[in-house]
Design a protein around this motif. Structure first.
Motif, PDB file in Angstrom:
ATOM      1  N   SER A   1       0.786  -1.104  -0.096  1.00 30.05           N
ATOM      2  CA  SER A   1      -0.085  -0.045  -0.157  1.00 30.05           C
ATOM      3  C   SER A   1       0.974   1.233  -0.076  1.00 30.05           C
ATOM      4  O   SER A   1       2.144   1.171   0.451  1.00 30.05           O
ATOM      5  N   HIS A   2       0.284   2.344  -0.236  1.00 26.85           N
ATOM      6  CA  HIS A   2       0.929   3.631  -0.419  1.00 26.85           C
ATOM      7  C   HIS A   2       1.385   3.833   1.049  1.00 26.85           C
ATOM      8  O   HIS A   2       2.497   4.582   1.226  1.00 26.85           O
ATOM      9  N   SER A   3       0.643   3.666   2.016  1.00 27.27           N
ATOM     10  CA  SER A   3       0.906   4.283   3.272  1.00 27.27           C
ATOM     11  C   SER A   3       2.223   3.409   3.999  1.00 27.27           C
ATOM     12  O   SER A   3       3.119   3.868   4.532  1.00 27.27           O
ATOM     13  N   PHE A   4       2.075   2.227   3.685  1.00 28.80           N
ATOM     14  CA  PHE A   4       3.428   1.491   3.801  1.00 28.80           C
ATOM     15  C   PHE A   4       4.575   1.779   3.224  1.00 28.80           C
ATOM     16  O   PHE A   4       5.732   1.623   3.661  1.00 28.80           O
ATOM     17  N   ALA A   5       4.412   2.097   1.917  1.00 27.93           N
ATOM     18  CA  ALA A   5       5.563   2.433   1.042  1.00 27.93           C
ATOM     19  C   ALA A   5       6.199   3.832   1.847  1.00 27.93           C
ATOM     20  O   ALA A   5       7.165   3.958   1.879  1.00 27.93           O
ATOM     21  N   ALA A   6       5.216   4.636   1.981  1.00 29.13           N
ATOM     22  CA  ALA A   6       5.746   5.938   2.699  1.00 29.13           C
ATOM     23  C   ALA A   6       6.413   5.757   4.095  1.00 29.13           C
ATOM     24  O   ALA A   6       7.451   6.366   4.311  1.00 29.13           O
ATOM     25  N   LEU A   7       5.840   4.858   4.867  1.00 31.28           N
ATOM     26  CA  LEU A   7       6.544   4.190   6.054  1.00 31.28           C
ATOM     27  C   LEU A   7       7.840   3.809   5.721  1.00 31.28           C
ATOM     28  O   LEU A   7       8.816   4.054   6.487  1.00 31.28           O
ATOM     29  N   GLY A   8       8.001   3.141   4.599  1.00 33.81           N
ATOM     30  CA  GLY A   8       9.327   2.286   4.561  1.00 33.81           C
ATOM     31  C   GLY A   8      10.361   3.494   4.052  1.00 33.81           C
ATOM     32  O   GLY A   8      11.491   3.248   4.584  1.00 33.81           O
ATOM     33  N   LYS A   9       9.876   4.398   3.391  1.00 33.13           N
ATOM     34  CA  LYS A   9      10.950   5.926   3.131  1.00 33.13           C
ATOM     35  C   LYS A   9      11.445   6.505   4.541  1.00 33.13           C
ATOM     36  O   LYS A   9      12.393   6.448   4.483  1.00 33.13           O
ATOM     37  N   SER A  10      10.343   6.478   5.403  1.00 34.82           N
ATOM     38  CA  SER A  10      10.636   7.063   6.612  1.00 34.82           C
ATOM     39  C   SER A  10      11.790   6.284   7.422  1.00 34.82           C
ATOM     40  O   SER A  10      12.573   6.500   7.932  1.00 34.82           O
ATOM     41  N   THR A  11      11.289   4.670   7.328  1.00 36.57           N
ATOM     42  CA  THR A  11      12.181   3.948   8.354  1.00 36.57           C
ATOM     43  C   THR A  11      13.561   3.725   7.798  1.00 36.57           C
ATOM     44  O   THR A  11      14.496   3.415   8.334  1.00 36.57           O
ATOM     45  N   ARG A  12      13.764   3.826   6.287  1.00 37.16           N
ATOM     46  CA  ARG A  12      15.101   3.731   5.659  1.00 37.16           C
ATOM     47  C   ARG A  12      15.788   4.846   6.090  1.00 37.16           C
ATOM     48  O   ARG A  12      16.951   4.736   6.347  1.00 37.16           O
ATOM     49  N   ARG A  13      15.266   6.173   6.389  1.00 35.47           N
ATOM     50  CA  ARG A  13      16.028   7.179   6.573  1.00 35.47           C
ATOM     51  C   ARG A  13      16.434   7.209   7.896  1.00 35.47           C
ATOM     52  O   ARG A  13      17.684   7.495   8.375  1.00 35.47           O
ATOM     53  N   VAL A  14      15.687   6.306   9.175  1.00 41.64           N
ATOM     54  CA  VAL A  14      16.096   6.064  10.274  1.00 41.64           C
ATOM     55  C   VAL A  14      16.963   5.187  10.756  1.00 41.64           C
ATOM     56  O   VAL A  14      18.186   5.300  11.082  1.00 41.64           O
ATOM     57  N   PHE A  15      16.696   3.978  10.033  1.00 42.00           N
ATOM     58  CA  PHE A  15      17.475   2.629  10.363  1.00 42.00           C
ATOM     59  C   PHE A  15      18.125   1.942   9.248  1.00 42.00           C
ATOM     60  O   PHE A  15      18.915   1.010   9.516  1.00 42.00           O
ATOM     61  N   GLY A  16      18.370   2.871   8.159  1.00 40.44           N
ATOM     62  CA  GLY A  16      19.269   2.468   7.165  1.00 40.44           C
ATOM     63  C   GLY A  16      18.455   1.620   5.916  1.00 40.44           C
ATOM     64  O   GLY A  16      17.304   1.479   6.256  1.00 40.44           O
TER      65      GLY A  16
END
Lengths: 355, 532
Positions: free
Chosen positions: B326-341
């Motif tokens: 989903s779009h929301s999880f894709a957006a979440l993925g973008k955020s978490t990649r910034r924080v956790f690598g």
């Protein structure tokens, strides 16, 4: 499907089913319990079915006090008329009824002698399933047996038609107690040789008759309505068939005058004779001796049984004018059976009547 | 009507005969009538819910289909004049409408399921929460009917509706045929959860009687009966004793009881599925496999690819994928990649989707916090498996451990098995506290291991029954091992001499009849003379 293939398929299926039925039959014989209840019920039924048709003059139907108390062979020897004791240990009123109806398919008795002991109690068919099964499993398959089973399961929560039609379903969990005996004894081949009488049992036990035993009183006990349904059905059936009925209570220490009154009242309603062998005057008349005439409080010893049997036989002879058949060659087997019984009795050997 | 009852046997035999005797175009009607007779025999009132689901899903699917057709016609009719933006706007508007219809139908049907199956759980939990927060309020429990198979037919029909929405299948045209898809009796009680594109045409189509196919179906059903009546129902005696009285037993006994619960639930569930598949196979209908030797799994993820496969795949296709893509999880993925690598950040949305999916898996199994824990436990171990995959591969590489070697596989199978058994503490215990207490007692009193003294013979099964249980467990293990190695047992038996084949069949049939745990227990003393 091609015709040839269809026929082949049907042959294979039929062959499989035939083998299944044969294996089921043999396994059922192994799994049927070989306890006394079963041996007794099966042997008695088998003997009854084997008797020449329309040769039994009197039918005795009741519970264990009857089966140990009335010996048709003694009556035969003394009075010359035949009888069969289709009683059974713990026989329930419903069983007595269906055995009565079934008996008419094989015999045309002049008189039916009914035990009164089960008129006073209610019998839960699930709790007493162990009393029903030997009798029903020992019956030949017939529309009447199906009716019997149907009536049982209508009053039961646990029992099913399938388990009666295919007894392996009922006894399958005996697998962990099967022994060599289960393979040796074929219940369907056991034959009671004593016209349904229990057998030869030398045991006796002195009983104590209470001081207030059978003192006359006005109280009337209550007959159990569920049980009485079956007795009334028997009486009506016999009336339709022109068969006489008499009610009998065998000597026992657990009886009361209130019970006597209840059954006497019932007998009067249907105009039936009632012989209560618990009445003190009958104890005296027959010379019932509590020291030797009983096996336990509810059952006669062989000595006591002979006394009651002879008295009952005399009553039947005098009141029902039953013909003396002792000189008829077609009844020779009765003489043989009587001699066989007396030999065993004389030797004091315990015999179940089918060994 | 239980699958193991005589009445069901008569029903099935009659249905099969009628099915192959009627003209082929009426065969589906026979199945429909049979399915409804089966359902009504369970509880006539609950059939109303089945009808509501059938009608609502059928008409919503038709509505979605009509909307799709209307959209296609509109776009085709105005293909020359519409701009890309306009087409996109019309498509989105149509999609929103279809989505609304879908959501409405899902709310209705899952609302019914939630209300009937989970309301009391919700009421108890909320009342408990009120107590903790000192709020003087109670949500009353309701005495609710639970329609037979409601979870299964709800999932099956909503799966179909979602497939229609996605354009994967066309809406059914005939409501009576669709009613058969929803209510098909071999699968309505225990599954497997079917897919419309696999099942519908089989149900609606015609089938010739095929002797070999019928024989194979019968063999499968017999194997199912054996698993259920001889193995599962026998193990249940010990399981009930351990779970009902665990404080009286040491750790190894408790663990054995929970192990036997795994056996019981597998025998019962997979046995029921085999009976269903076998029955359907006789009639020429192939229901999907639902179990693939789950106790040979090498990880929890692998376990759920082998256990209740139709549920796992339903959850994957209708919850996990929609969430994780989903779009929301894709957006979440973008955020978490910034924080956790990059690596971990990419995995976090997948982990979250996995946890949510397994939360639903847990809740599916029952309305109790133990099942919530059960679901999350499994989800967590799948996540752990993903997290440790790379480090483990590095470890194996450094130590030259062969990934295909039997040793490594056995280790993985045993570890997975222990994890599965631990999960079962939660799915069987009446509540979370009891499950935790049982686990604690297992851990604290496991050693020294002492199974002498015949303790198992005092738990409801005598020695011979225990011995039989061991024997049938070995039989089960052997069959599963052969199947794991790809041996097609039914085909192998079919190649044997007729005497061998028939001997196997008779042994199977009479094993069930003799060793099956059914009927009134035979108690010798009930038949002993009690003269009157």
């Amino acid at each position: 499907m091609e015709k040839k293939k269809l026929i082949n398929t049907l042959i294979r299926i039929t062959g499989f089913l035939v083998i299944f039925v044969l294996l089921s039959y043999q396994l059922t014989l192994v799994f049927l319990p070989k306890q006394d209840q079963f041996k007794s019920a099966f042997s008695r039924n088998y003997a009854f079915y084997q008797m020449p048709k329309n040769t039994v003059d009197v039918l005795y139907l009741g519970a264990s006090s009857f089966i140990r108390g009335i010996n048709p062979l003694i009556i035969w020897n003394e009075y010359g008329f035949t009888g069969f004791n289709r009683s059974g240990s713990g026989q329930l009123p419903i069983t007595i009824y269906y055995q009565m109806i079934e008996s008419i398919e094989y015999q045309t008795p002049r008189v039916v002698v009914l035990d009164t002991v089960s008129m006073l109690s209610y019998y839960d068919l699930d709790v007493l399933e162990g009393k029903l099964r030997p009798k029903i499993d020992g019956m030949k398959m017939s529309p009447l047996k199906i009716d019997f089973i149907r009536e049982v399961i209508a009053k039961s929560e646990k029992q099913t038609m399938f388990s009666y039609l295919y007894p392996l379903l009922r006894y399958h969990d005996r697998w962990d107690e099967i022994t060599a005996t289960d393979f040796k004894i074929n219940l369907r081949k056991l034959h009671n040789d004593y016209a349904g009488y229990y057998g030869v049992f030398p045991d006796m036990k002195e009983i104590a008759i209470p001081e207030d035993f059978m003192i006359p009183q006005a109280n009337v006990a209550e007959l159990d309505p569920d049980s009485m349904v079956y007795f009334e059905r028997i009486i009506r059936f016999c009336q339709e068939m022109g068969i006489d009925v008499i009610l009998v209570t065998m000597p026992r220490d657990e009886w009361s005058y209130a019970n006597h009154n209840a059954i006497q009242k019932f007998a009067e309603r249907y105009n039936l004779p009632y012989l209560d062998y618990c009445l003190p005057e009958n104890f005296v008349r027959l010379g019932i001796d509590p020291k030797v005439d009983f096996r336990d409080g509810n059952h006669l010893s062989m000595i006591g049984a002979e006394k009651v049997t002879l008295d009952l036989g005399n009553y039947l002879l005098e009141n029902y004018h039953l013909a003396d058949k002792r000189s008829m060659p077609e009844y020779d087997q009765w003489h043989i059976d009587y001699r066989n019984f007396m030999e065993k009795y004389a030797n004091g050997d315990y015999s179940d009547g089918y060994e | 009507m239980s699958y193991t009852s005589g009445l069901f046997f008569i029903f099935l035999l009659t249905l099969i005969v009628v099915y192959f005797v009627v003209p082929k175009r009426f065969q589906w009607i026979v199945l429909l009538l049979g399915s409804y007779i089966f359902y009504l025999a369970a509880n006539p009132v609950s059939a109303l819910f089945l009808v509501v689901t059938t009608i609502s899903v059928f008409y919503c699917a038709r509505w979605i289909g009509k909307e799709e057709e209307r959209f296609s016609r509109e776009v085709s009719a105005n293909a020359e004049t519409l701009t890309r933006e306009q087409k996109k706007h019309i498509r989105n508007k149509s999609r929103r409408k279809k989505k609304l219809i879908l959501i409405g139908a899902l709310i209705l049907n899952f609302g019914i399921l939630f209300s009937l199956k989970y309301f009391n759980f919700f009421a108890n939990s909320t009342t408990y929460l009120f107590n903790i927060l000192s709020i003087d309020a109670t949500i009353p429990r309701l005495d609710l009917l639970l329609p037979l198979g409601i979870s299964f037919y709800t999932f099956q029909s909503t799966g179909y509706l979602i497939d229609v929405f996605r354009g994967k299948v066309k809406p059914d045209e005939n409501i009576a045929k669709f009613a058969l898809f929803v209510s098909f009796f071999p699968q309505i009680v225990q599954g497997p959860i079917g897919r419309h594109d696999e099942l519908a045409q089989q149900l609606y189509g015609s089938h010739e009687f095929d002797y070999t196919r019928a024989k194979f179906g019968l063999q499968l059903a017999l194997w199912g009966l054996f698993k259920k009546m001889v193995i599962a129902d026998r193990a249940a005696i010990l399981v009930d004793e351990v779970f009902g009285n665990f404080a009286a037993y040491e750790g190894v006994t408790i663990f054995s009881g929970v192990f036997l619960y795994c056996v019981q639930i597998y025998g019962d569930f997979s046995g029921g599925i085999d009976i269903s598949r076998g029955m359907a196979q006789i009639m020429g209908i192939n229901l999907r496999e639902n179990f693939k030797q789950p106790f040979f799994a090498t990880s929890i993820a692998d376990f759920w690819r082998r256990w209740h496969i139709s549920l796992s795949e339903w959850m994957r296709d209708y919850i996990f994928y929609p969430l994780s893509l989903s779009h929301s999880f894709a957006a979440l993925g973008k955020s978490t990649r910034r924080v956790f690598g990059s690596r971990l950040g990419k995995l976090i949305p997948i982990f979250l989707a996995q946890l949510i999916t397994f939360l639903f898996v847990g809740i599916w199994h029952g309305a109790n916090w133990t099942f919530v824990f059960f679901g999350l436990y499994n989800g967590l171990f799948i996540i752990l498996g993903i997290l440790t995959e790379q480090p483990l591969n590095r470890f194996k590489g450094r130590h030259n451990i062969s990934l295909t070697g039997i040793g490594w596989r056995v280790v993985n199978v045993l570890i997975t098995f222990v994890l599965v058994v631990i999960a079962r503490y939660f799915s069987r215990a009446p509540d979370l506290v009891t499950a935790l207490r049982m686990l604690k007692r297992t851990a604290l009193t496991f050693f020294p291991i002492d199974i002498s003294g015949g303790i198992f013979t005092e738990m409801g099964l005598n020695e011979k029954n225990l011995q039989l249980l061991v024997v049938v467990l070995l039989v089960l293990f052997l069959v599963e091992l052969l199947q794991e190695r790809g041996v097609q047992l039914r085909e192998k038996i079919a190649k044997q001499h007729v005497l061998v084949r028939w001997a196997i069949y008779f042994i199977a049939v009479f094993s069930i009849l003799i060793f099956g745990m059914y009927g009134i227990n035979y108690v010798a003393t009930d038949f002993i003379y009690m003269g009157f």
